[in-house]
Design a protein around this motif. Structure first.
Motif, PDB file in Angstrom:
ATOM      1  N   ASN A  44      15.085  53.820  49.577  1.00 39.36           N
ATOM      2  CA  ASN A  44      15.974  52.932  50.319  1.00 39.36           C
ATOM      3  C   ASN A  44      16.845  52.167  49.315  1.00 39.36           C
ATOM      4  O   ASN A  44      16.829  50.940  49.239  1.00 39.36           O
ATOM      5  CB  ASN A  44      15.147  51.968  51.170  1.00 39.36           C
ATOM      6  CG  ASN A  44      15.930  51.367  52.310  1.00 39.36           C
ATOM      7  OD1 ASN A  44      17.137  51.541  52.411  1.00 39.36           O
ATOM      8  ND2 ASN A  44      15.243  50.637  53.167  1.00 39.36           N
ATOM      9  N   ALA A  45      17.629  52.921  48.542  1.00 39.94           N
ATOM     10  CA  ALA A  45      18.350  52.351  47.405  1.00 39.94           C
ATOM     11  C   ALA A  45      19.398  51.327  47.828  1.00 39.94           C
ATOM     12  O   ALA A  45      19.583  50.307  47.153  1.00 39.94           O
ATOM     13  CB  ALA A  45      19.003  53.469  46.594  1.00 39.94           C
ATOM     14  N   SER A  46      20.087  51.580  48.942  1.00 42.42           N
ATOM     15  CA  SER A  46      21.150  50.658  49.353  1.00 42.42           C
ATOM     16  C   SER A  46      20.582  49.295  49.717  1.00 42.42           C
ATOM     17  O   SER A  46      21.130  48.252  49.330  1.00 42.42           O
ATOM     18  CB  SER A  46      21.925  51.245  50.537  1.00 42.42           C
ATOM     19  OG  SER A  46      21.055  51.475  51.638  1.00 42.42           O
ATOM     20  N   ASP A  47      19.459  49.269  50.455  1.00 38.05           N
ATOM     21  CA  ASP A  47      18.832  47.994  50.794  1.00 38.05           C
ATOM     22  C   ASP A  47      18.259  47.315  49.551  1.00 38.05           C
ATOM     23  O   ASP A  47      18.258  46.082  49.450  1.00 38.05           O
ATOM     24  CB  ASP A  47      17.721  48.192  51.827  1.00 38.05           C
ATOM     25  CG  ASP A  47      18.268  48.199  53.247  1.00 38.05           C
ATOM     26  OD1 ASP A  47      19.438  47.827  53.435  1.00 38.05           O
ATOM     27  OD2 ASP A  47      17.521  48.586  54.161  1.00 38.05           O
ATOM     28  N   LEU A  49      19.452  47.463  46.489  1.00 40.18           N
ATOM     29  CA  LEU A  49      20.561  46.840  45.775  1.00 40.18           C
ATOM     30  C   LEU A  49      21.043  45.593  46.504  1.00 40.18           C
ATOM     31  O   LEU A  49      21.296  44.551  45.887  1.00 40.18           O
ATOM     32  CB  LEU A  49      21.709  47.837  45.617  1.00 40.18           C
ATOM     33  CG  LEU A  49      22.957  47.319  44.889  1.00 40.18           C
ATOM     34  CD1 LEU A  49      22.602  46.879  43.475  1.00 40.18           C
ATOM     35  CD2 LEU A  49      24.040  48.392  44.863  1.00 40.18           C
ATOM     36  N   ALA A  50      21.163  45.688  47.828  1.00 43.35           N
ATOM     37  CA  ALA A  50      21.617  44.533  48.604  1.00 43.35           C
ATOM     38  C   ALA A  50      20.623  43.386  48.517  1.00 43.35           C
ATOM     39  O   ALA A  50      21.005  42.216  48.400  1.00 43.35           O
ATOM     40  CB  ALA A  50      21.837  44.943  50.056  1.00 43.35           C
ATOM     41  N   GLN A  53      20.797  41.251  45.434  1.00 47.31           N
ATOM     42  CA  GLN A  53      21.940  40.337  45.352  1.00 47.31           C
ATOM     43  C   GLN A  53      21.882  39.241  46.407  1.00 47.31           C
ATOM     44  O   GLN A  53      22.790  38.420  46.503  1.00 47.31           O
ATOM     45  CB  GLN A  53      23.237  41.147  45.511  1.00 47.31           C
ATOM     46  CG  GLN A  53      23.412  42.195  44.418  1.00 47.31           C
ATOM     47  CD  GLN A  53      24.540  43.175  44.711  1.00 47.31           C
ATOM     48  OE1 GLN A  53      25.012  43.256  45.846  1.00 47.31           O
ATOM     49  NE2 GLN A  53      24.953  43.920  43.696  1.00 47.31           N
ATOM     50  N   TRP A  71       9.011  47.142  51.289  1.00 49.13           N
ATOM     51  CA  TRP A  71       9.630  46.682  52.535  1.00 49.13           C
ATOM     52  C   TRP A  71       8.612  46.179  53.542  1.00 49.13           C
ATOM     53  O   TRP A  71       8.966  45.717  54.623  1.00 49.13           O
ATOM     54  CB  TRP A  71      10.506  47.787  53.116  1.00 49.13           C
ATOM     55  CG  TRP A  71      11.494  48.242  52.094  1.00 49.13           C
ATOM     56  CD1 TRP A  71      11.544  49.451  51.475  1.00 49.13           C
ATOM     57  CD2 TRP A  71      12.558  47.466  51.525  1.00 49.13           C
ATOM     58  NE1 TRP A  71      12.567  49.491  50.560  1.00 49.13           N
ATOM     59  CE2 TRP A  71      13.211  48.285  50.572  1.00 49.13           C
ATOM     60  CE3 TRP A  71      13.023  46.167  51.718  1.00 49.13           C
ATOM     61  CZ2 TRP A  71      14.300  47.833  49.820  1.00 49.13           C
ATOM     62  CZ3 TRP A  71      14.101  45.716  50.971  1.00 49.13           C
ATOM     63  CH2 TRP A  71      14.722  46.540  50.040  1.00 49.13           C
ATOM     64  N   THR A  76      14.571  43.235  54.780  1.00 49.81           N
ATOM     65  CA  THR A  76      15.833  43.885  54.441  1.00 49.81           C
ATOM     66  C   THR A  76      16.966  42.876  54.557  1.00 49.81           C
ATOM     67  O   THR A  76      16.861  41.893  55.294  1.00 49.81           O
ATOM     68  CB  THR A  76      16.112  45.075  55.377  1.00 49.81           C
ATOM     69  OG1 THR A  76      16.088  44.599  56.725  1.00 49.81           O
ATOM     70  CG2 THR A  76      15.075  46.161  55.194  1.00 49.81           C
ATOM     71  N   THR A  78      19.575  42.686  56.144  1.00 51.19           N
ATOM     72  CA  THR A  78      20.205  42.489  57.453  1.00 51.19           C
ATOM     73  C   THR A  78      19.502  41.449  58.300  1.00 51.19           C
ATOM     74  O   THR A  78      19.966  41.104  59.370  1.00 51.19           O
ATOM     75  CB  THR A  78      20.222  43.815  58.230  1.00 51.19           C
ATOM     76  OG1 THR A  78      18.887  44.326  58.299  1.00 51.19           O
ATOM     77  CG2 THR A  78      21.122  44.817  57.538  1.00 51.19           C
TER      78      THR A  78
END
Length: 271
Positions: A44-47, A49-50, A53, A71, A76, A78
């Motif tokens: 789940n690379a995109s989460d 990275l997010a 940050q 997780w 996450t 969102t």
């Protein structure tokens, strides 16, 4: 002189402490299995990275119904604040293409087969074979994941039409999670089919009423989520380190749950 009683003494239920001690006794031998929650977290690379940050502190309580990874402890990006993890994480069927969802089910089910099969074999025999467990339990674990995803979609999709039912739906999922949380462990520990494992899981929770254990695991995961969340939010390097720390920690929670289910099901485990 009083005669000694001939009645056999009743078994004393093992304490939570004994499960903790046995978990840490098994953990070094099973540590290679921590690669599974590490991989699932990094996929789940995109989460990741997010999340690295993001700012703030979140508390995430996860019940012992499935695989633990980063997780299970860190929300996450969102969502935020206090949250509760239910089986198989967040389900967003409208945002997923069918081929992607199908690939996820197959890959995740295969990883679960090796992971839970390895844990079951490790605590009952003292050794395990990941590939052999994938071959033995792969089809059942893939089917189980598909069934649960479809069931969760059937529960939550109607909420798009009638959102006020959301709280009732979440409560229903949590209750079902408790009643059937031994299912995935029973499949591996007793080599049962899905239907048989579901019935067996319900029988075990009805007989032993392990609500204390179920809630205790959620509380401990919530406590662990605070430092893991802070580490994840400290930057990309911190997020990678958090995923690495969460992997053996998640394995420990899964091993403890497997030991609890084995105890409930009278499955012998090695020391």
């Amino acid at each position: 002189m009083a005669q000694p009683s001939t009645d056999p003494p009743g078994p004393e239920p093992p304490s939570t402490g004994s499960i903790v001690e046995r978990t840490f006794a098994h953990l070094p031998r099973l540590l290679p299995l921590a690669l599974v929650p590490l991989v699932t977290a990094l996929l789940n690379a995109s989460d990741l990275l997010a999340a690295s940050q993001a700012d703030g502190v979140s508390v995430r309580a996860s019940f012992p119904v499935y695989r633990y990874d980063l997780w299970s402890f860190v929300e996450t990006p969102t969502a935020g604040g206090l949250s509760v993890s239910v089986p198989f994480g967040t389900v967003e069927p409208l945002a997923l293409l069918v081929p992607l969802l199908g690939a996820y089910v197959v890959v995740s089910g295969a990883l679960s087969a090796g992971y839970f099969g390895g844990i079951a074999e490790g605590i009952t025999t003292g050794r395990f074979g990941f590939v052999a467990a994938v071959r033995r339990f792969g089809v059942r674990m893939v089917l189980l994941e598909a069934i649960v995803i479809v069931a969760l979609a059937a529960v939550f999709l109607p909420l798009l039409v009638f959102p006020p039912l959301f709280v009732a739906a979440v409560l229903a999922v949590l209750v079902l999670s408790y009643l059937y949380f031994p299912t995935v462990y029973v499949i591996a520990l007793e080599d049962r089919g899905i239907e048989s494992a579901v019935r067996r899981a319900r029988e075990l929770t009805a007989r032993h009423r392990p609500l204390g254990f179920f809630l205790a695991v959620a509380v401990v995961t919530a406590v662990c989520s605070v430092p893991l969340g802070l580490l994840t939010h400290s930057g990309p390097a911190g997020a990678l380190l958090a995923a690495a720390v969460a992997a053996p920690l998640g394995l420990a929670f899964n091993v403890a749950t497997a030991l609890k289910v084995a105890e409930m099901a009278d499955v012998e485990t090695v020391e």
